[in-house]
Design a protein around this motif. Structure first.
Motif, PDB file in Angstrom:
ATOM      1  N   LYS A   1      20.853  20.241   1.713  1.00 25.46           N
ATOM      2  CA  LYS A   1      21.322  20.971   2.666  1.00 25.46           C
ATOM      3  C   LYS A   1      22.865  20.440   3.163  1.00 25.46           C
ATOM      4  N   LYS A   2      22.741  18.979   3.020  1.00 27.84           N
ATOM      5  CA  LYS A   2      24.068  18.382   3.427  1.00 27.84           C
ATOM      6  C   LYS A   2      24.289  17.121   2.385  1.00 27.84           C
TER       7      LYS A   2
ATOM      8  N   ILE B   1      17.353  11.380   1.911  1.00 20.64           N
ATOM      9  CA  ILE B   1      17.391  10.448   0.823  1.00 20.64           C
ATOM     10  C   ILE B   1      18.677   9.679   0.291  1.00 20.64           C
ATOM     11  N   ILE B   2      18.879   8.632   0.301  1.00 24.36           N
ATOM     12  CA  ILE B   2      19.847   7.821  -0.409  1.00 24.36           C
ATOM     13  C   ILE B   2      19.901   7.626  -1.887  1.00 24.36           C
ATOM     14  N   LEU B   3      20.877   7.973  -2.720  1.00 28.19           N
ATOM     15  CA  LEU B   3      20.959   7.871  -4.160  1.00 28.19           C
ATOM     16  C   LEU B   3      21.911   6.492  -4.189  1.00 28.19           C
TER      17      LEU B   3
ATOM     18  N   ASP C   1      17.130  17.505   3.423  1.00 29.94           N
ATOM     19  CA  ASP C   1      17.805  18.122   4.423  1.00 29.94           C
ATOM     20  C   ASP C   1      19.300  17.181   4.343  1.00 29.94           C
ATOM     21  N   PHE C   2      19.265  15.848   4.114  1.00 30.97           N
ATOM     22  CA  PHE C   2      20.363  14.974   3.887  1.00 30.97           C
ATOM     23  C   PHE C   2      20.391  14.248   2.744  1.00 30.97           C
ATOM     24  N   THR C   3      21.448  14.424   2.122  1.00 33.26           N
ATOM     25  CA  THR C   3      21.434  13.459   0.911  1.00 33.26           C
ATOM     26  C   THR C   3      22.767  12.674   1.137  1.00 33.26           C
TER      27      THR C   3
ATOM     28  N   LYS D   1      18.773  10.047  11.142  1.00 32.50           N
ATOM     29  CA  LYS D   1      17.436   9.965  11.614  1.00 32.50           C
ATOM     30  C   LYS D   1      17.255   9.914  12.959  1.00 32.50           C
ATOM     31  N   LYS D   2      17.993   9.224  13.819  1.00 38.28           N
ATOM     32  CA  LYS D   2      17.918   9.107  15.209  1.00 38.28           C
ATOM     33  C   LYS D   2      18.359  10.413  15.503  1.00 38.28           C
TER      34      LYS D   2
END
Length: 375
Positions: free
Chosen positions: A218-219, A43-45, A16-18, A34-35
């Motif tokens: 997605k974002k 995920i965080i790259l 959903d979110f990167t 997340k809240k």
């Protein structure tokens, strides 16, 4: 990469979110996302083994601007803009402390002290002190700046300091480690040693190309601060900050955070050592870089100032040197100190240009970055 079905399914599918960048902004962005979206896959790259840039390389100043720095900002910003800058920094510091807890980041309200090598600049600041106190009174409800004698016996400086009564210091390593731990406890995946090379925005997704593999999200959130111009066309430039630290000094009497030369030089006590950094103003052109490293012109000046001003009667040895990369706006342009938190395109957002104030505003910028998804 030789990834298995399981690895691709668990780490790189249905994202959903990167977030690009696992520094203060990126991690706080993830927590807020997340809240807001408890069931989202995030995920965080991170291109480094540890967070790159400045989040784990800064001096640990819980500051919002020395008096001379604020006066300097008023040369290119309106009073309202400067007021809002300080307000955001103060709110960001309170958010950082509330998120992680003072004990977990070793927050110490030891005050900040500004030293002056030139009496004329000190007198100018002294004349403007009450006006700035009045400007900032709605935020702090008390005088931010007062005067103190040279209690730490520094040499070759004006024998009085301007004290920032609301400044403090943190342990940068503890702050970053606790923030990483908090994010991972929320089932947010952090993938290290992976560098985003490019991305292509499609109608409903973004195709991300890294040095390891390609995948879809997605974002996308850009939280790389000083490295941001690789991905977005905004007024943010890299700026290197060089730092050194001494070996432990027996009976070290210096306590607090200290500023010199409009904040271009800064030092503090930590673990019976002196951490000293800055000097970018000695060579702006060379220091406008995203490459880590040291230069002799700055390192020599740092050592000279240590010997002549900070520790004139105390033997010391340098144990370690490093550098960090900040994200700044073009100098002397109106509004260049304000962080850029915006939607770049349909599915891409950025929170960058922290202006050397990442400890202060990073938490707030990360929160505001995530909240752009509400719009």
């Amino acid at each position: 990469m030789n990834l298995s079905y399981w690895e691709l399914k668990e780490w790189f599918s249905n994202i959903d979110f990167t977030i690009v960048g696992s520094g203060i902004v990126g991690l706080n962005c993830a927590l807020q996302l997340k809240k807001m979206h408890p069931k989202a896959t995030i995920i965080i790259l991170e291109k480094g083994m540890l967070p790159q840039g400045a989040s784990t390389k800064n001096a640990g100043f819980a500051c919002f601007g020395s008096l001379s720095e604020i006066l300097d900002d008023l040369q290119s910003h309106t009073e309202e803009e400067v007021f809002q800058l300080v307000k955001k920094r103060w709110e960001g510091l309170q958010l950082l402390r509330a998120t992680l807890g003072d004990k977990n980041i070793d927050f110490q309200p030891n005050k900040g002290f500004e030293l002056f090598k030139e009496k004329e600049i000190f007198e100018e600041c002294l004349q403007q002190k009450e006006a700035i106190n009045q400007l900032l009174h709605p935020i702090f409800k008390d005088d931010v700046f007062t005067i103190s004698e040279n209690q730490f016996s520094f040499q070759k400086v004006v024998p009085k300091y301007i004290v920032n009564n609301f400044e403090g210091q943190i342990d940068t390593g503890k702050m970053a480690a606790k923030l990483l731990q908090k994010v991972q406890q929320k089932d947010i995946k952090i993938i290290n040693s992976i560098a985003v090379e490019s991305f292509v925005e499609k109608e409903t997704t973004i195709h991300i190309k890294t040095n390891k593999l390609d995948f879809y999200t997605k974002k996308l959130f850009i939280a790389t601060n000083g490295f941001a111009n690789q991905f977005i066309n905004e007024n943010v430039q890299p700026a290197r900050a060089q730092v050194l630290i001494t070996k432990p000094i027996k009976n070290l009497h210096i306590k607090g955070t200290f500023h010199l030369d409009k904040g271009y030089f800064y030092f503090r006590n930590i673990d019976d050592r002196i951490l000293f950094g800055g000097g970018r103003n000695l060579d702006f052109t060379t220091e406008q870089t995203s490459e880590f490293g040291q230069t002799s012109i700055i390192q020599n000046e740092l050592e000279k100032m240590l010997q002549e001003i900070i520790l004139p009667t105390i033997p010391f040895e340098i144990e370690h040197r490093w550098s960090g990369i900040m994200g700044l706006g073009s100098r002397n342009l109106s509004g260049q100190k304000k962080a850029i938190v915006k939607q770049v395109s349909n599915h891409v957002f950025c929170g960058v240009r922290l202006g050397g104030m990442g400890v202060a505003i990073g938490s707030l910028v990360g929160k505001e970055l995530a909240e752009l998804t509400k719009k």
